[in-house]
Design an enzyme around this catalytic site. Structure first.
Site, mmCIF file in Angstrom:
data_model
loop_
_atom_site.group_PDB
_atom_site.id
_atom_site.type_symbol
_atom_site.label_atom_id
_atom_site.label_comp_id
_atom_site.label_asym_id
_atom_site.label_seq_id
_atom_site.Cartn_x
_atom_site.Cartn_y
_atom_site.Cartn_z
ATOM 1 N N TYR A 38 -3.393 3.814 1.983
ATOM 2 C CA TYR A 38 -2.886 3.785 3.949
ATOM 3 C C TYR A 38 -4.795 4.692 4.116
ATOM 4 O O TYR A 38 -5.699 4.707 4.852
ATOM 5 C CB TYR A 38 -2.106 4.619 4.061
ATOM 6 C CG TYR A 38 -1.620 5.051 5.840
ATOM 7 C CD1 TYR A 38 -1.455 3.735 6.346
ATOM 8 C CD2 TYR A 38 -1.991 6.724 6.610
ATOM 9 C CE1 TYR A 38 -1.706 3.842 7.993
ATOM 10 C CE2 TYR A 38 -2.061 6.454 7.955
ATOM 11 C CZ TYR A 38 -2.081 6.010 8.385
ATOM 12 O OH TYR A 38 -1.822 6.269 9.076
ATOM 13 N N HIS A 75 1.077 -1.028 0.014
ATOM 14 C CA HIS A 75 0.301 0.206 0.408
ATOM 15 C C HIS A 75 0.924 1.252 0.260
ATOM 16 O O HIS A 75 1.686 1.561 -0.017
ATOM 17 C CB HIS A 75 -1.341 0.332 0.907
ATOM 18 C CG HIS A 75 -0.788 0.918 2.384
ATOM 19 N ND1 HIS A 75 -0.124 1.910 3.020
ATOM 20 C CD2 HIS A 75 0.389 -0.343 3.481
ATOM 21 C CE1 HIS A 75 0.251 2.096 4.048
ATOM 22 N NE2 HIS A 75 0.797 0.757 4.523
ATOM 23 N N CYS A 76 0.396 2.207 -0.643
ATOM 24 C CA CYS A 76 0.914 3.617 -0.365
ATOM 25 C C CYS A 76 -0.195 4.694 0.136
ATOM 26 O O CYS A 76 -0.650 4.453 1.191
ATOM 27 C CB CYS A 76 1.332 3.893 -1.660
ATOM 28 S SG CYS A 76 0.373 4.828 -3.542
ATOM 29 N N TRP A 77 0.023 6.024 0.050
ATOM 30 C CA TRP A 77 -1.544 6.702 0.561
ATOM 31 C C TRP A 77 -2.098 6.207 0.094
ATOM 32 O O TRP A 77 -3.799 6.138 1.014
ATOM 33 C CB TRP A 77 -0.558 8.576 0.442
ATOM 34 C CG TRP A 77 -2.021 9.263 0.413
ATOM 35 C CD1 TRP A 77 -2.502 9.927 0.099
ATOM 36 C CD2 TRP A 77 -2.115 9.842 2.315
ATOM 37 N NE1 TRP A 77 -3.366 11.076 0.623
ATOM 38 C CE2 TRP A 77 -3.178 10.036 2.131
ATOM 39 C CE3 TRP A 77 -2.472 8.587 3.246
ATOM 40 C CZ2 TRP A 77 -3.952 11.177 2.410
ATOM 41 C CZ3 TRP A 77 -2.768 8.846 4.176
ATOM 42 C CH2 TRP A 77 -4.269 10.265 4.203
ATOM 43 N N GLY A 102 -1.897 4.308 -5.274
ATOM 44 C CA GLY A 102 -1.711 5.035 -6.546
ATOM 45 C C GLY A 102 -0.370 4.334 -7.672
ATOM 46 O O GLY A 102 -0.121 3.173 -7.549
#
Length: 344
Positions: free
Chosen positions: A122, A93-95, A98
């Site tokens: 996140y 995962h990232c923010w 994306g």
């Protein structure tokens, strides 16, 4: 193979699949999914450069810059991922789910990993965290004046397979001016909330959850409002322990702490303790008279506790005297009391 999954679905798999957080070290430190490994695509400085390029030049230039910055890192990413997930099953995962997580997922998939990308990243996880505080819980609040041994009783209840949420442990603070014990470092507010949500997730809805009575703040961390209101509206067992027993317990606990720390902490409550009592307390610390010091500050903390107690619904406060000093015996007495008392 890359699979897009919801945060709820991933949390069902969390104990079986390692999770990597590809955000920057600074983002990860500010708040992360408990147990997640940080495998940052960009350093803190690189992230700023890419973000600035995106805003000032455009998306395509930012993507090209991102590839330039990570070009020599990809083999290292894969090697680290293999250490984290030797079975080649991994969550990413990232923010917001994306480009950063997409790029990492692409590379790991190319190498042969089974990759699960969290939709919404996140940011979506943080939404899930706040939802946990909205759920109703069968809270059983354990109250009692400072030095009553509430934390030790909670720890014993946990050993006895009771559901326990230790807020002071999560906040890394014992709640008073002396609460850091000159060694504990509090997590960020965001991480405190994440850790609390993780523990709440693992509680059974049909069984009581033991929680210590707390004010809204524990040190510099705040209990989420919705959960704290549940705590305030829940029934509380107010344990009664002899004053001398409390003094002895606190003197033993604080006796090994640095005197300068104790004096500085006492100075912070000077206005509420009063100048004369503050002076006597500091003199007692300097002379090693820990019981005298504890007796002085307990006057303030006992008054504060009684004030908080007076704001509760009296019909939901149940008193229980604990005369035995053995923690296991106290915990059993407490459980027997709740089993034989109509608590609502």
């Amino acid at each position: 193979m890359v699979k897009q999954i919801t945060i709820n679905k991933f949390l069902e798999l969390k104990d079986k699949i390692a999770l990597i957080d590809v955000r920057t070290p600074a983002e990860h430190e500010h708040g992360h999914v408990p147990g997640a490994f940080n495998l940052p695509l960009f350093s803190n400085e690189e992230r700023v450069k890419v973000g600035t390029t995106y805003k000032q030049v455009g998306r395509e230039e930012a993507i090209l810059l991102g590839f330039d910055l990570t070009g020599s890192k990809w083999s290292g990413f894969i090697k680290e991922a293999l250490i984290i997930a030797p079975d080649k099953r991994i969550g990413v995962h990232c923010w917001r789910g994306g480009m950063r997580s997409g790029a990492m997922a692409w590379a790991l998939d190319l190498y042969g990993f089974e990759v699960y990308v969290i939709q919404g990243g996140y940011k979506k996880y943080r939404g899930w965290v706040h939802q946990q505080f909205e759920h109703p819980y069968k809270l059983q609040i354990l109250g009692g004046m400072t030095g009553s041994g509430k934390t030790r009783i909670l720890q014993q209840l946990k050993k006895m397979r009771e559901q326990v949420i230790d807020l002071e442990d999560l906040a890394q603070h014992q709640g008073s001016s002396y609460g850091s014990m000159n060694k504990m470092v509090q997590p960020t507010q965001e991480q405190f909330e994440n850790n609390l949500a993780e523990q709440l997730k693992n509680t059974g809805p049909q069984k009581k959850v033991w929680v210590e009575d707390e004010s809204l703040t524990i040190g510099k961390r705040s209990i989420p409002n919705t959960f704290w209101h549940q705590m305030r509206n829940a029934a509380m067992i107010d344990i009664k322990v002899a004053l001398q027993q409390r003094v002895n317990a606190l003197a033993a606990e604080y006796g090994s702490l640095d005197k300068h720390f104790l004096m500085e902490s006492t100075e912070r409550i000077r206005k509420r303790l009063g100048p004369e009592q503050t002076k006597y307390a500091i003199e007692a610390i300097m002379e090693g008279r820990m019981r005298d010091f504890v007796k002085i500050v307990l006057v303030y903390y006992d008054k504060t506790y009684r004030t908080g107690l007076s704001k509760r619904n009296a019909a939901q406060v149940f008193s229980l005297e604990l005369n035995d000093t053995d923690i296991a015996t106290q915990a059993r007495h407490l459980l027997n009391f709740t089993a034989n008392t109509v608590i609502y």
